[in-house]
Scaffold this active site. Structure first.
Site, short mmCIF file in Angstrom:
data_model
loop_
_atom_site.label_atom_id
_atom_site.label_comp_id
_atom_site.label_asym_id
_atom_site.label_seq_id
_atom_site.Cartn_x
_atom_site.Cartn_y
_atom_site.Cartn_z
N ASP A 28 0.83 -1.21 0.00
CA ASP A 28 0.00 0.00 0.00
C ASP A 28 0.87 1.27 0.00
O ASP A 28 1.97 1.27 0.53
CB ASP A 28 -0.92 -0.02 1.23
CG ASP A 28 -2.08 0.95 1.08
OD1 ASP A 28 -2.37 1.36 -0.07
OD2 ASP A 28 -2.68 1.32 2.11
N GLY A 29 0.33 2.31 -0.59
CA GLY A 29 0.98 3.62 -0.51
C GLY A 29 1.55 4.15 -1.82
O GLY A 29 2.24 5.16 -1.84
N LEU B 8 11.17 -20.26 -4.89
CA LEU B 8 10.13 -19.48 -4.22
C LEU B 8 8.80 -19.58 -4.97
O LEU B 8 8.77 -19.49 -6.21
CB LEU B 8 10.57 -18.01 -4.20
CG LEU B 8 9.55 -17.00 -3.66
CD1 LEU B 8 9.44 -17.10 -2.14
CD2 LEU B 8 9.94 -15.57 -4.05
N HIS C 131 2.43 3.55 -8.95
CA HIS C 131 2.23 2.14 -9.29
C HIS C 131 3.43 1.60 -10.08
O HIS C 131 3.89 0.49 -9.83
CB HIS C 131 0.94 1.94 -10.09
CG HIS C 131 -0.30 2.34 -9.33
ND1 HIS C 131 -0.52 1.97 -8.02
CD2 HIS C 131 -1.39 3.08 -9.70
CE1 HIS C 131 -1.68 2.46 -7.62
NE2 HIS C 131 -2.23 3.14 -8.62
C1 IPE Z 1 -5.30 -2.76 -0.16
O1 IPE Z 1 -4.96 -1.46 -0.44
C2 IPE Z 1 -5.34 -3.55 -1.41
C3 IPE Z 1 -4.04 -3.75 -2.05
C4 IPE Z 1 -2.87 -3.43 -1.57
C5 IPE Z 1 -4.10 -4.39 -3.33
P1 IPE Z 1 -6.09 -0.32 -0.53
O2 IPE Z 1 -5.36 0.96 -0.70
O3 IPE Z 1 -7.08 -0.67 -1.55
O4 IPE Z 1 -6.73 -0.44 0.91
P2 IPE Z 1 -7.81 0.46 1.68
O5 IPE Z 1 -9.05 0.46 0.84
O6 IPE Z 1 -7.23 1.81 1.85
O7 IPE Z 1 -8.01 -0.24 2.98
C1 IPE Z 2 -1.44 0.30 -3.42
O1 IPE Z 2 -1.29 1.66 -3.44
C2 IPE Z 2 -1.77 -0.26 -4.77
C3 IPE Z 2 -3.14 -0.75 -4.89
C4 IPE Z 2 -4.03 -0.77 -3.95
C5 IPE Z 2 -3.54 -1.28 -6.17
P1 IPE Z 2 -2.53 2.67 -3.40
O2 IPE Z 2 -2.90 2.97 -4.81
O3 IPE Z 2 -3.61 2.15 -2.55
O4 IPE Z 2 -1.85 3.93 -2.74
P2 IPE Z 2 -2.48 4.91 -1.66
O5 IPE Z 2 -3.00 4.06 -0.54
O6 IPE Z 2 -3.57 5.66 -2.34
O7 IPE Z 2 -1.33 5.76 -1.24
MG MG Z 3 -4.09 2.35 -0.58
#
Ligand code: IPE
Ligand code: IPE
Ligand code: MG
Length: 262
Positions: free
Chosen positions: A35-36, A146, A52
Site C-alpha cells: 500500500d501507498g 520461491l 504504481h
Molecule cells: C489494499 O490497499 C489492497 C491492495 C494493496 C491491493 P487499498 O489501498 O485498496 O486499501 P484500503 O481500501 O485503503 O483499505
Molecule cells: C497500493 O497503493 C496499490 C493498490 C491498492 C492497487 P494505493 O494505490 O492504494 O496507494 P495509496 O494508498 O492511495 O497511497
Molecule cells: Mg491504498
C-alpha cells in the site's frame, strides 16, 4: 533453506543490524499488503500511476530477498475486489501495468527459479492482462524455488464465499456429508488450499487494517505495519522485519513455558 548466501552476506555487510538474520529460522510464508503507491506519487507531485510503476521495483526487491533468504511462499496483494471501484482510468492503468510488469519480470523470475501463481477472481481481469499473466504463470510452472502468489481481483470474502458455494454443491451432490466439514475440509476449498498459512503479514503505508486480505489464513500470522510507502520499501527494511519476526514468540494459545520446553 538459504538460496543465495553470498547475496545475503553482502546485504548484511552493508547493513550490520542484519548480521544475525541468517542465524535463525525464516518465516516459511510471508504475505504483503503493498500500500501507498498513490501517496508516494502525490508527495512527489506526480500522477498516481507513477507510484504504481515505481512499486514494481519494490515487488522485484522483496521477491529477490524472499528467494535468497529461503522464504518458501511470498503472497502479494496487488489488486483487491474493492479496487475495481476506483476511477476507471486508474483501474485500466493498473490492469495494464500488472500484465506488463509480470511479463517484464519474467526473465528474472526464471533466473531465480520462482514459480508464479495467480489467486483471485480472474474472470474480471481484461483479456490482454490476463493473457500476459497466464503466460507467465505457465512459463514458470516447472520452477521449484520461491512460490510467488499474486492476489489480483482478490478479497477474502470473495474467496470464503466461493469456498462455501463449492462445499454446498458437493454436499448437495452427495459427495461429502455436512457433518464431515471441519476446518481442514473447509480450508481445502479455499483458493489457497495448497499453500500453508502466512507466518508473517506486512502492510506498508501506515494504515493498520487488513482490507479483506486472507482473513481465514492470517488467523495466527504475525502482523507488522510499517509507515514506509510501498515504492520506498527496500531490502534492508524487509530484512529488519524478518529479524523482528525471528524474535517474536509464537504461542498459538499455549503458555510461554510450554513453547520453550518443546
Ligand atoms: C489494499 O490497499 C489492497 C491492495 C494493496 C491491493 P487499498 O489501498 O485498496 O486499501 P484500503 O481500501 O485503503 O483499505
Ligand atoms: C497500493 O497503493 C496499490 C493498490 C491498492 C492497487 P494505493 O494505490 O492504494 O496507494 P495509496 O494508498 O492511495 O497511497
Ligand atoms: Mg491504498
Amino acid at each position: 533453506m538459504i538460496r543465495d548466501r553470498r547475496k545475503i552476506e553482502e546485504l548484511c555487510e552493508a547493513h550490520p543490524e542484519l548480521s544475525e538474520l541468517l542465524t535463525a529460522q525464516m518465516p516459511r510464508h510471508v504475505a504483503m499488503i503493498m500500500d501507498g503507491n498513490g501517496r508516494w506519487a502525490k508527495q512527489k507531485g506526480m500522477p498516481r500511476s507513477a507510484g504504481h510503476y515505481e512499486g514494481v521495483k519494490s515487488v522485484r526487491r522483496v521477491t529477490e530477498l524472499s528467494s535468497d533468504v529461503g522464504v518458501d511462499y511470498l503472497t502479494l496483494y496487488a489488486f483487491s475486489t474493492e479496487n475495481w471501484n476506483r476511477p476507471q482510468e486508474e483501474v485500466d492503468t493498473l490492469m495494464h501495468l500488472i500484465g506488463i510488469a509480470i511479463e517484464q519480470e519474467l526473465p528474472d523470475l526464471m533466473k531465480n527459479n520462482v514459480r508464479l501463481y495467480l489467486i483471485g477472481d480472474l474472470s474480471r481481469i481484461p483479456n490482454e492482462a490476463l493473457n500476459r499473466l497466464r503466460g507467465a504463470e505457465e512459463a514458470t510452472r516447472e520452477n521449484t524455488g520461491l512460490k510467488l502468489l499474486m492476489c489480483i481481483s482478490y478479497s477474502a470474502r470473495w474467496e470464503l464465499t466461493e469456498a462455501a458455494r463449492r462445499l454446498s454443491r458437493r454436499v448437495a451432490a452427495g459427495e461429502i456429508s455436512a457433518d464431515a466439514i471441519d476446518e481442514a475440509v473447509f480450508a481445502d476449498h479455499l483458493a489457497t488450499a495448497e499453500f500453508p498459512d502466512p507466518d508473517l503479514l506486512i502492510r506498508t503505508a501506515g494504515d493498520c487494517r487488513v482490507s479483506n486480505f486472507l482473513l481465514w489464513q492470517i488467523a495466527y500470522s504475525e502482523l507488522k505495519f510499517t509507515d514506509t510507502l510501498w515504492p520506498d520499501f527496500d531490502k534492508p527494511e524487509y530484512g529488519r522485519i524478518l529479524l523482528e519476526y525471528q524474535h517474536r514468540e509464537r504461542r498459538f494459545g499455549k503458555t510461554s513455558e510450554q513453547i520453550r520446553t518443546n
